[in-house]
Design a protein around this motif. Structure first.
Motif, short mmCIF file in Angstrom:
data_model
loop_
_atom_site.label_atom_id
_atom_site.label_comp_id
_atom_site.label_asym_id
_atom_site.label_seq_id
_atom_site.Cartn_x
_atom_site.Cartn_y
_atom_site.Cartn_z
N LEU A 511 -7.70 -5.46 13.19
CA LEU A 511 -7.32 -4.05 13.28
C LEU A 511 -6.42 -3.74 12.10
O LEU A 511 -5.47 -4.47 11.82
N LYS A 512 -6.73 -2.63 11.39
CA LYS A 512 -5.96 -2.25 10.22
C LYS A 512 -5.56 -0.78 10.26
O LYS A 512 -6.31 0.06 10.77
N LYS A 513 -4.39 -0.52 9.71
CA LYS A 513 -3.98 0.85 9.40
C LYS A 513 -3.64 0.86 7.92
O LYS A 513 -2.76 0.11 7.47
N THR A 514 -4.33 1.67 7.15
CA THR A 514 -4.28 1.57 5.69
C THR A 514 -3.55 2.72 5.01
O THR A 514 -3.45 2.73 3.79
N SER A 515 -3.05 3.68 5.76
CA SER A 515 -2.36 4.81 5.13
C SER A 515 -1.20 5.25 6.00
O SER A 515 -1.13 4.91 7.19
N GLY A 516 -0.28 6.02 5.39
CA GLY A 516 0.87 6.50 6.12
C GLY A 516 2.09 5.63 5.88
O GLY A 516 2.05 4.62 5.17
N ASP A 517 3.21 6.01 6.50
CA ASP A 517 4.45 5.25 6.34
C ASP A 517 4.38 3.90 7.00
O ASP A 517 5.07 2.96 6.60
N THR A 518 3.56 3.78 8.03
CA THR A 518 3.37 2.50 8.71
C THR A 518 1.96 1.99 8.44
O THR A 518 0.98 2.67 8.74
N THR A 519 1.87 0.81 7.86
CA THR A 519 0.58 0.18 7.61
C THR A 519 0.61 -1.23 8.20
O THR A 519 1.67 -1.86 8.27
N ASN A 570 11.64 4.45 -1.56
CA ASN A 570 11.91 3.27 -2.39
C ASN A 570 12.16 2.00 -1.60
O ASN A 570 12.35 0.94 -2.18
N LEU A 571 12.15 2.08 -0.27
CA LEU A 571 12.42 0.91 0.56
C LEU A 571 11.33 0.72 1.59
O LEU A 571 10.79 1.68 2.13
N ASN A 605 12.10 -0.57 -4.79
CA ASN A 605 11.76 -0.26 -6.17
C ASN A 605 12.55 0.97 -6.60
O ASN A 605 12.75 1.91 -5.82
N TRP A 606 12.98 0.96 -7.85
CA TRP A 606 13.75 2.08 -8.39
C TRP A 606 13.57 2.09 -9.90
O TRP A 606 13.85 1.09 -10.57
N ALA A 607 13.02 3.20 -10.42
CA ALA A 607 12.76 3.32 -11.86
C ALA A 607 11.91 2.14 -12.29
O ALA A 607 10.83 1.91 -11.76
N ALA A 608 12.40 1.32 -13.24
CA ALA A 608 11.65 0.19 -13.76
C ALA A 608 11.92 -1.10 -13.00
O ALA A 608 11.41 -2.16 -13.37
N TRP A 609 12.75 -1.01 -11.92
CA TRP A 609 13.14 -2.21 -11.19
C TRP A 609 12.34 -2.32 -9.89
O TRP A 609 11.97 -1.33 -9.28
N GLU A 610 12.10 -3.55 -9.48
CA GLU A 610 11.52 -3.83 -8.17
C GLU A 610 12.08 -5.15 -7.67
O GLU A 610 12.45 -6.03 -8.46
N GLY A 611 12.18 -5.30 -6.38
CA GLY A 611 12.73 -6.53 -5.83
C GLY A 611 12.41 -6.69 -4.36
O GLY A 611 11.91 -5.77 -3.70
N GLN A 612 12.70 -7.86 -3.84
CA GLN A 612 12.46 -8.14 -2.43
C GLN A 612 13.34 -9.30 -1.98
O GLN A 612 13.69 -10.17 -2.77
N VAL A 613 13.68 -9.28 -0.71
CA VAL A 613 14.40 -10.39 -0.09
C VAL A 613 13.70 -10.68 1.24
O VAL A 613 13.30 -9.75 1.96
N GLU A 614 13.50 -11.96 1.55
CA GLU A 614 12.77 -12.29 2.76
C GLU A 614 13.36 -13.53 3.43
O GLU A 614 13.94 -14.39 2.78
N TRP A 615 13.19 -13.55 4.73
CA TRP A 615 13.54 -14.72 5.54
C TRP A 615 12.27 -15.19 6.24
O TRP A 615 11.58 -14.41 6.88
N VAL A 616 11.95 -16.48 6.09
CA VAL A 616 10.77 -17.07 6.73
C VAL A 616 11.24 -18.15 7.69
O VAL A 616 11.97 -19.07 7.30
#
Length: 693
Positions: A511-519, A570-571, A605-616
């Motif tokens: 099952l997929k949702k491919t558009s909107g704020d929630t995907t 941006n988040l 993401n902001w202007a030319a910057w992008e980043g991410q932080v994750e916990w696995v």
């Protein structure tokens, strides 16, 4: 039993000659020396597709089963030194992890010959399916796109790929003339965990109808450090002895590009030296007595080996690829595609400066596809695939006698679209013959596989997909004929020449949702396999296991997926995870099944910057097979950031940094044969820069 090798060679290469002739004769755009301007040739090239390995150049949202596609900046962020580690964090995919030099993808708990690794649609012929300590002859830093097809969507690439297919796309055979006459990229990166330095370049140039491509990678990584709290044999060091990895890969390709397609060839050479951690010299001389291990009693003082003195794999792989595509070759058909290759692979295992064992794999493979025009609404492809693999091992650990494996497969894939529905059906028949050269034993297996699937876009932005597959897999030569001590995995392996083909019945619902704020995308699967072939441990002695290739009915059930919520422009916040339950129908668990995982990722993401932080978070794996130990769970904190800019001439460049396991957690991979001898890497920081021009 003695067979001439000349005839099979001709059989394997005959479709190549036929396809080349069709490409040359039917394609007037290729056969005639037309004056095609670089811009016109680029416009005539095939449009970019999302999933090249889909068989019909489908987008990811058209697939009946889940597909993972890594490309662009995401591929740069995820890339590691091996293919397995590059894909390890994707839902439903883990890796075999054998130190730093060898790591193969595991899909939904299945590995080895059940996961087929392709180079732009052509099978890679290395020795990685034989044993997890053998590296995959594919370089992630040269990949332009990596696709992972799970379950039945991989049917057209072989009935044995019941786990899935990993297709690594590259640019070594040019398919178009660069608009400005040239294009390329260069990348440098360094890693603190293994004191690694690596560099890659790619350059394509052309004029008229000719295009040439060159590329290369050099990597030098030392022994890597693991997390806090690991001190084997009382040593104070946290470095895994023999976990270094030094690799060099180079390729040159040439293509003729016309208005209707292209025909090209490339030569690729890869050399690598990497260590084999966990090698135990105390097993030398061990054998079997019935179903029990038998090791000689020591007759004097035990021989002392330096833990840092580990065997080294010295690998050399040479491959020659032929690729071509001709659009509208003749009436009723929209495309003719060719993929063919010749591989000469060899690696020596060196101990104390001398070669102890040499593995060789000489292989030929050919794949020809014809895509037909719509007939009564049906669009599809039919094809022929042949291969021959001549494998041998000589020396102390020659636990498999020389074998010749020949395969021939016929396949077809059809789709039909009706409103918001897309239906898909595939059929494939294969014949495999595996001959043991020393004993003369020969076994042949035939198998027919079929799949049916559908995708329904029941409302804008939502879709559900389902598929059913019945697939047959013939046993590999190693499963049939292995017999001997394999010290890299601390096993004594015994094959069984009477093994029958596996038959799997897989149901997959997504099952997929491919558009909107929630995907989101989530998939559940249930795979029942009759006569499942696995290495059953019959006995264990001081860490050595007697592994017998056996058959029993087994069931794999699991779920994988991720959901992303856009918090602002941006988040975004993503929750992801996977789990698989693999057990024998008669009771008991299968060995080295990945543990359940869940993770949370914040991206910005902001202007030319992008980043991410994750916990696995990886759960404890306590559902273990006989003689297998449980593996504790662990959590890892990862961080990444990138800055994208442009040079004065408009060429894009990117500076990136990523930190893995920032809490320096000691972690073990349950899927690894040497999990305690080679834990996962501890805290590491990678810095890199990439420029395209």
């Amino acid at each position: 039993m003695i067979h001439s090798t000349l005839a099979p060679h001709r059989l394997a290469l005959r479709p190549v000659a036929l396809a080349v002739a069709l490409l040359a004769v039917a394609g007037t755009g290729l056969a005639q020396a037309q004056a095609v301007a670089p811009a016109a040739a680029a416009e005539a090239s095939l449009p970019a597709v999302t999933v090249s390995a889909s068989g019909l150049q489908l987008g990811a949202n058209d697939m009946t089963t889940p597909v993972t596609v890594l490309e662009g900046d995401e591929l740069v962020r995820r890339r590691e030194a091996t293919l397995g580690e590059t894909l390890n964090s994707e839902p439903g995919i883990t890796s075999s992890h054998f130190g730093a030099g060898a790591s193969r993808p595991i899909i939904r708990g299945m590995d080895g010959p059940r996961v087929r690794v392709l180079s732009d649609g052509a099978e890679l012929h290395d020795a990685s399916t034989i044993s997890p300590d053998h590296a995959v002859a594919s370089e992630p830093m040269l990949a332009t796109q990596i696709e992972v097809l799970r379950g039945p969507s991989a049917l057209v690439y072989g009935n044995g790929a019941v786990g899935g297919v990993v297709n690594v796309l590259d640019g070594k055979v040019p398919t178009a003339i660069p608009q400005k006459g040239y294009e390329g990229s260069a990348e440098l990166r360094a890693n603190t965990g293994a004191r690694e330095g690596a560099g890659a370049f790619s350059l394509t140039g052309g004029a008229g109808n000719l295009a040439v491509h060159v590329e290369g990678v050099a990597r030098d990584a030392g022994d890597y450090r693991v997390g806090k709290g690991w001190a084997p044999e009382g040593e104070a060091t946290r470095k895994v002895p023999g976990s270094f990895n030094r690799t060099d890969t180079g390729s040159v390709g040439l293509s003729w590009v016309g208005e209707q397609g292209y025909l090209g060839a490339a030569y690729t050479r890869q050399t690598a030296k990497y260590g084999l951690p966990g090698h135990n010299h105390s097993f030398e001389g061990c054998g079997v007595n019935g179903n029990r291990l038998d090791c000689p009693a020591p007759t004097g003082p035990a021989e002392v080996h330096d833990p840092a003195d580990v065997p080294v794999v010295d690998l050399r792989s040479e491959r020659f690829d032929v690729r071509g595509e001709l659009r509208n070759p003749f009436a009723g058909f929209s495309a003719l595609r060719l993929r063919a290759g010749v591989t000469d692979y060899v690696h020596d295992e060196v101990e104390d400066g001398a070669i102890s064992t040499t593995f060789k794999n000489k292989a030929y493979d050919t794949r020809v596809e014809l895509q037909h025009e719509p007939i009564a609404g049906f669009k599809g492809v039919v094809g022929l695939q042949t291969s021959q693999r001549k494998f041998s091992a000589e020396g102390e650990e020659a636990y498999v006698e020389p074998t010749v494996t020949r395969k021939v497969g016929l396949f077809m894939l059809e789709e039909y679209r009706l409103g918001d529905w897309r239906f898909e059906g595939a059929l494939r028949h294969d014949r495999q013959t595996a001959e043991a050269q020393t004993t003369g034993i020969e076994r042949s297996h035939n198998g027919t596989s079929a799949s049916l699937g559908a995708v329904w876009r029941f409302t804008p932005g939502y879709q559900v997909g389902t598929s059913f597959t019945r697939a047959s897999r013939a046993p590999s030569a190693e499963e049939l004929y292995a017999r001997g001590l394999h010290m890299a995995t601390s096993t004594y392996e015994r094959g069984n020449a009477d093994l029958r083909s596996e038959t799997s019945q897989n149901i997959d619902v997504s099952l997929k949702k491919t558009s909107g704020d929630t995907t989101f995308g989530v998939s559940v699967f249930h795979n029942k396999i009759n006569n499942y072939i696995y290495g059953r441990t019959l006995d264990a002695l001081d860490g050595l296991q007697l592994l017998q290739y056996s058959q029993a009915d087994a069931t794999f059930t699991g779920i994988e997926g991720q959901v992303r919520q856009a918090l602002t422009r941006n988040l975004g916040l993503t929750l992801f995870g996977d789990t698989v339950r693999a057990k024998l129908d008669g009771g008991g668990n299968l060995p080295r099944i990945p543990a359940t995982r869940a993770g949370l990722r914040l991206d910005a993401n902001w202007a030319a910057w992008e980043g991410q932080v994750e916990w696995v978070q990886v759960a404890r794996q306590s559902r273990v097979a006989e003689f297998e130990t449980a593996t504790p769970g662990y959590g890892m904190l990862n961080l990444g950031a990138a800055y994208n800019g442009k040079l004065a001439n408009g060429s894009p460049w990117q500076l990136y940094v990523k930190g893995n396991n920032l809490t320096d957690r000691l972690a073990y991979a349950h899927t690894s044969f040497i999990k305690t001898a080679a834990p996962l890497m501890g805290r590491s920081v990678t810095v890199g820069v990439k420029v395209a021009f």
